[in-house]
Design an enzyme around this catalytic site. Structure first.
Site, PDB file in Angstrom:
ATOM      1  N   LYS A 150       1.839  -3.145   6.594  1.00 26.80           N
ATOM      2  CA  LYS A 150       2.233  -3.190   5.079  1.00 26.80           C
ATOM      3  C   LYS A 150       3.657  -3.155   5.278  1.00 26.80           C
ATOM      4  O   LYS A 150       4.289  -3.841   4.219  1.00 26.80           O
ATOM      5  CB  LYS A 150       1.419  -2.484   4.442  1.00 26.80           C
ATOM      6  CG  LYS A 150      -0.015  -2.502   4.119  1.00 26.80           C
ATOM      7  CD  LYS A 150      -0.120  -3.896   3.599  1.00 26.80           C
ATOM      8  CE  LYS A 150      -1.592  -4.436   3.177  1.00 26.80           C
ATOM      9  NZ  LYS A 150      -1.656  -5.826   2.628  1.00 26.80           N
ATOM     10  N   TYR A 209      -1.784   0.144  10.093  1.00 25.71           N
ATOM     11  CA  TYR A 209      -2.250  -0.272   9.023  1.00 25.71           C
ATOM     12  C   TYR A 209      -0.773  -0.206   7.955  1.00 25.71           C
ATOM     13  O   TYR A 209      -0.476  -0.994   7.553  1.00 25.71           O
ATOM     14  CB  TYR A 209      -3.442   0.269   8.186  1.00 25.71           C
ATOM     15  CG  TYR A 209      -3.476  -0.395   6.789  1.00 25.71           C
ATOM     16  CD1 TYR A 209      -3.649  -1.475   6.563  1.00 25.71           C
ATOM     17  CD2 TYR A 209      -3.645   0.760   5.733  1.00 25.71           C
ATOM     18  CE1 TYR A 209      -3.676  -1.957   5.118  1.00 25.71           C
ATOM     19  CE2 TYR A 209      -3.284   0.205   4.454  1.00 25.71           C
ATOM     20  CZ  TYR A 209      -3.538  -1.211   4.055  1.00 25.71           C
ATOM     21  OH  TYR A 209      -3.788  -1.253   2.909  1.00 25.71           O
ATOM     22  N   SER A 266       0.736  -1.221   0.057  1.00 24.29           N
ATOM     23  CA  SER A 266       0.086  -0.012   0.128  1.00 24.29           C
ATOM     24  C   SER A 266       0.956   1.131   0.120  1.00 24.29           C
ATOM     25  O   SER A 266       1.771   1.250   0.620  1.00 24.29           O
ATOM     26  CB  SER A 266      -0.773   0.052   1.161  1.00 24.29           C
ATOM     27  OG  SER A 266      -1.573   1.350   1.499  1.00 24.29           O
TER      28      SER A 266
END
Length: 323
Positions: free
Chosen positions: A145, A141, A117
């Site tokens: 990643k 988050y 991402s």
């Protein structure tokens, strides 16, 4: 080649599964069904219910289906949820990846395409984000990643796995109405939801150092994203495998929030004026990809524009939410 697609019945995963199967690749999907719509998948694509946290199940699927490469999309992906539940995000996003890599090593599977991402970059102050822009994620988050990329590369070196990490920018649209995003977490469906309820769209801050004062983002059609996965998978399967490749997946063009809302108004026929609310913490003024490395390495470029993204998403929204 036989490709296992984890999370393959989700919004992005189903597009990837359809694109790869439609191009003649042999595909099997593993999904825990937590955010899945199984009907999105073609009837000839096997769907196995299971979690990437379940090592024995993974080894069973890899062996029984003769899997030779994995496209790993299964992950939790909501920023606010990751802030509220960081341990869950690390367990599922990083722990699930570790379990998958162990299973791949045990089964002798040596190709992995990892769904990363643009969140790994955080909020860099640059006009175009290249793959060499320093990574500084600002939420759990994004951290998971980035940690996932580190783990993928380390396992690649240790176990002889050829790897590609794709860093997605803002995904929107649908290749067909039935494949549309059914959640209300990203900006396009969030605006649709407001309009459907007779409310004005919201803009969080209009005093950023951008041409119209609103945040600028790089939006990528999910069908283009799926085609990037197909190109990356074929690169992994080729005579000259990727080794260790990290690529931005975007259009390389910035669209402001106000410009996007204007397009949504044109497509939906509801062009009511948005309301401006205070800035949200952590929003960068600008986040636009340099997509040149993907063009050079994969021969891939995004082909669809923002109007196509919004029009296809609106058609899907009307299908799922009533006309």
């Amino acid at each position: 080649m036989t490709w296992l697609i984890t999370g393959g019945a989700g919004y992005i995963g189903a597009h990837v599964a359809r694109a790869m199967a439609g191009a003649g690749e042999k595909v099997v999907v593993l999904d825990d069904l937590s955010a899945a719509v199984p009907a999105r998948l073609p009837s000839d694509v096997p769907l196995v219910t299971g979690s990437t946290l379940d090592g024995p199940r993974l080894r069973e699927v890899l062996t029984e289906h003769g899997v030779t490469g994995v496209v790993h999309l299964a992950a939790r992906k909501q920023v606010a949820e990751s802030v509220a539940e960081p341990t869950r995000y690390y367990q599922e996003n990083v722990g699930g990846l570790a379990t998958l890599l162990d299973a791949m090593a045990a089964a002798g599977v040596h190709r992995l395409l990892f769904s990363s991402s643009a969140a790994v970059y955080g909020n860099p102050d640059v006009d175009l984000i290249t793959e060499d822009t320093p990574c500084a994620p600002v939420n759990p988050y994004g951290e998971t990643k980035l940690a996932g990329e580190w783990l993928v590369r380390a396992a690649g070196r240790a176990y002889g796995i050829s790897t590609v990490c794709l860093r997605y920018f803002n995904v929107a649209g649908a290749a067909a109405p039935e494949l549309a995003d059914t959640g209300v977490f990203n900006i396009v469906p969030m605006v649709f939801d407001r309009l459907t309820r007779g409310e004005a769209p919201r803009i969080f801050g209009d005093d950023y150092p951008t041409p119209d004062g609103t945040c600028v983002r790089d939006y990528i059609h999910v069908a283009d994203l799926a085609e990037a996965h197909l190109a990356a998978a074929r690169r992994l399967a080729g005579d000259a495998p990727a080794g260790d490749l990290t690529l931005n997946i975007g259009r390389g063009e910035g669209v402001s929030v106000r410009e996007l809302i204007t397009v949504i108004g044109e497509v939906s026929g509801d062009g009511r004026e948005p309301v401006v609310e205070p800035r949200r913490p952590g929003d960068a003024p600008r986040a636009v990809a340099s997509a040149e490395r993907a063009a050079r390495e994969l021969g891939w470029r995004a082909r669809r524009d923002v109007h196509e993204m919004v029009a296809s998403a609106w058609e899907g929204w009307r299908l799922h939410h009533g006309k």
